[in-house]
Write a protein that holds these residues in place. Structure first.
Motif, short mmCIF file in Angstrom:
data_model
loop_
_atom_site.label_atom_id
_atom_site.label_comp_id
_atom_site.label_asym_id
_atom_site.label_seq_id
_atom_site.Cartn_x
_atom_site.Cartn_y
_atom_site.Cartn_z
N SER A 125 -0.74 -5.64 1.84
CA SER A 125 0.06 -6.08 0.70
C SER A 125 -0.51 -5.53 -0.59
CB SER A 125 0.13 -7.60 0.62
OG SER A 125 -1.10 -8.12 0.16
N ALA A 126 0.31 -5.52 -1.63
CA ALA A 126 -0.11 -5.14 -2.97
C ALA A 126 0.87 -5.73 -3.96
CB ALA A 126 -0.15 -3.62 -3.11
N LEU A 127 0.41 -5.93 -5.17
CA LEU A 127 1.30 -6.29 -6.26
C LEU A 127 1.79 -4.98 -6.85
CD1 LEU A 127 -0.67 -9.19 -7.98
CD2 LEU A 127 1.18 -9.34 -6.31
N VAL A 128 3.10 -4.81 -6.92
CA VAL A 128 3.67 -3.53 -7.34
C VAL A 128 4.55 -3.68 -8.57
CG1 VAL A 128 3.58 -2.55 -5.01
CG2 VAL A 128 5.63 -3.74 -5.75
N THR A 129 4.48 -2.67 -9.41
CA THR A 129 5.39 -2.53 -10.55
C THR A 129 5.91 -1.10 -10.48
OG1 THR A 129 4.09 -4.09 -11.86
CG2 THR A 129 5.63 -2.68 -13.05
N SER A 130 7.23 -0.95 -10.45
CA SER A 130 7.80 0.38 -10.21
C SER A 130 8.99 0.66 -11.13
CB SER A 130 8.26 0.46 -8.74
OG SER A 130 8.80 1.73 -8.46
N SER A 131 9.16 1.94 -11.43
CA SER A 131 10.30 2.36 -12.25
C SER A 131 11.55 2.62 -11.41
CB SER A 131 9.95 3.64 -13.03
OG SER A 131 9.73 4.71 -12.13
N GLN A 132 11.39 2.64 -10.09
CA GLN A 132 12.48 2.92 -9.15
C GLN A 132 12.31 2.04 -7.92
OE1 GLN A 132 14.92 5.17 -9.63
NE2 GLN A 132 14.09 5.94 -11.55
N ARG A 133 13.26 2.14 -7.03
CA ARG A 133 13.15 1.52 -5.70
C ARG A 133 11.86 2.02 -5.06
NH1 ARG A 133 15.08 3.30 -0.43
NH2 ARG A 133 15.78 1.50 0.77
N LEU A 134 11.08 1.10 -4.46
CA LEU A 134 9.78 1.46 -3.88
C LEU A 134 9.78 1.08 -2.41
CD1 LEU A 134 6.81 2.39 -4.35
CD2 LEU A 134 6.29 0.01 -4.86
N VAL A 135 9.40 2.01 -1.56
CA VAL A 135 9.38 1.79 -0.11
C VAL A 135 7.93 1.77 0.38
CG1 VAL A 135 10.14 2.66 2.14
CG2 VAL A 135 11.60 2.97 0.12
N LEU A 136 7.57 0.71 1.10
CA LEU A 136 6.27 0.60 1.76
C LEU A 136 6.52 0.81 3.24
CD1 LEU A 136 3.28 -0.12 2.14
CD2 LEU A 136 3.92 -2.53 1.92
N THR A 137 5.91 1.86 3.80
CA THR A 137 6.11 2.22 5.20
C THR A 137 4.78 2.18 5.94
OG1 THR A 137 7.89 3.71 4.48
CG2 THR A 137 7.09 3.97 6.74
N ALA A 138 4.78 1.60 7.13
CA ALA A 138 3.58 1.51 7.97
C ALA A 138 3.76 2.41 9.19
CB ALA A 138 3.35 0.08 8.42
N TYR A 139 2.66 3.07 9.57
CA TYR A 139 2.67 4.01 10.70
C TYR A 139 1.55 3.68 11.67
CZ TYR A 139 5.33 6.80 7.32
OH TYR A 139 6.24 7.22 6.39
N ASP A 140 1.73 4.07 12.92
CA ASP A 140 0.67 3.90 13.92
C ASP A 140 -0.26 5.10 13.90
OD1 ASP A 140 1.94 5.96 15.34
OD2 ASP A 140 2.63 4.66 16.95
N ARG A 141 -1.15 5.17 14.87
CA ARG A 141 -2.14 6.26 14.96
C ARG A 141 -1.49 7.64 14.99
NH1 ARG A 141 -7.13 5.55 17.29
NH2 ARG A 141 -6.33 3.70 18.30
N ILE A 176 -1.32 -0.96 12.63
CA ILE A 176 -1.07 -0.14 11.45
C ILE A 176 -2.32 0.71 11.18
CG2 ILE A 176 -0.62 -0.14 8.96
CD1 ILE A 176 0.78 -2.86 9.32
N HIS A 177 -2.14 2.03 11.17
CA HIS A 177 -3.23 2.96 10.87
C HIS A 177 -3.06 3.62 9.51
CE1 HIS A 177 -5.51 3.22 14.72
NE2 HIS A 177 -4.40 2.68 15.18
N HIS A 178 -1.84 3.72 9.04
CA HIS A 178 -1.53 4.38 7.76
C HIS A 178 -0.38 3.63 7.09
CE1 HIS A 178 -3.67 7.88 9.44
NE2 HIS A 178 -2.93 7.69 10.52
N VAL A 179 -0.37 3.62 5.76
CA VAL A 179 0.79 3.15 5.02
C VAL A 179 1.05 4.12 3.88
CG1 VAL A 179 0.52 0.68 5.53
CG2 VAL A 179 -0.52 1.62 3.47
N SER A 180 2.30 4.17 3.46
CA SER A 180 2.65 4.97 2.28
C SER A 180 3.52 4.13 1.36
CB SER A 180 3.36 6.26 2.68
OG SER A 180 4.64 5.98 3.19
#
Length: 197
Positions: A125-141, A176-180
């Motif tokens: 998790s994170a507290l986010v402030t964005s100028s546009q739609r923001l996508v948090l995506t999680a990936y495996d290994r 979850i190994h990576h997030v973007s």
């Protein structure tokens, strides 16, 4: 072991609601991690070193970073590596901080910030402030998509947005190994970055 209930809703939850505030998460055995290891070591020394008392959740403190410092391996000892990340002290009031003076933003490529975990996690998790739609995506290994969550639109301060700045954006999944974090053609900041094993 962390027990957590995930609330599925299309409505963005506001941090002012005490049930959904960061301190109301009831996350046990949490460590507040800092680039400077001395602060955290003191906290760990106060508890026994058994596996049961090992922190299962970590919250990163960005205030020990220098302004405009490229952030990559500063928190590697806590099991996390950042990619395309810069520490800033926002001068634009549209991007307020929540708990300190510094936040992270995507740079040099704007609108993108990636995180890799040295061992799999099950909540980010994170507290986010964005100028546009923001996508948090999680990936495996293998970089296969395992989960995705979205901040549906801009939440800049004083913008008239129905979503407040520093909105909690979180994702839960096994392995979850990576997030973007990505905001197409936009800017965003991250504060109070947390993850749980």
């Amino acid at each position: 072991m962390v027990k957590e209930a995930i609330l599925k809703t299309d409505k963005i939850l506001k941090l002012e609601d005490a049930r959904f505030g960061l301190d109301g998460c009831n996350i046990h055995n949490q460590a507040i991690a800092s680039e400077w290891q001395g602060q955290v070591k003191d906290a760990k020394d106060a508890s026994a070193t058994t596996q049961e008392n090992t922190p299962t959740c970590i919250s990163l403190n960005f205030d020990d970073l220098k302004c405009f410092e490229t952030v990559e391996r500063q928190y590697e000892s806590w099991g996390v590596i950042f990619h395309n990340s810069l520490a800033i002290q926002p001068s634009n009031p549209a991007f307020p901080t929540h708990s300190g003076l510094k936040v992270l933003m995507g740079s040099p490529k704007s609108g993108l910030l990636e995180v890799s975990f040295l061992r799999p996690v099950n909540w980010v998790s994170a507290l986010v402030t964005s100028s546009q739609r923001l996508v948090l995506t999680a990936y495996d290994r293998d970089r296969k998509l395992v989960a995705q969550t979205v901040l549906p639109g801009s939440n800049l301060a004083n913008s008239g947005s129905s979503i407040p700045p520093n909105t909690l954006l979180s994702i839960a999944a096994n392995d979850i190994h990576h997030v973007s974090f990505s905001a197409f053609d936009g800017q965003f900041t991250l504060d109070n970055f947390r993850f749980c094993f």
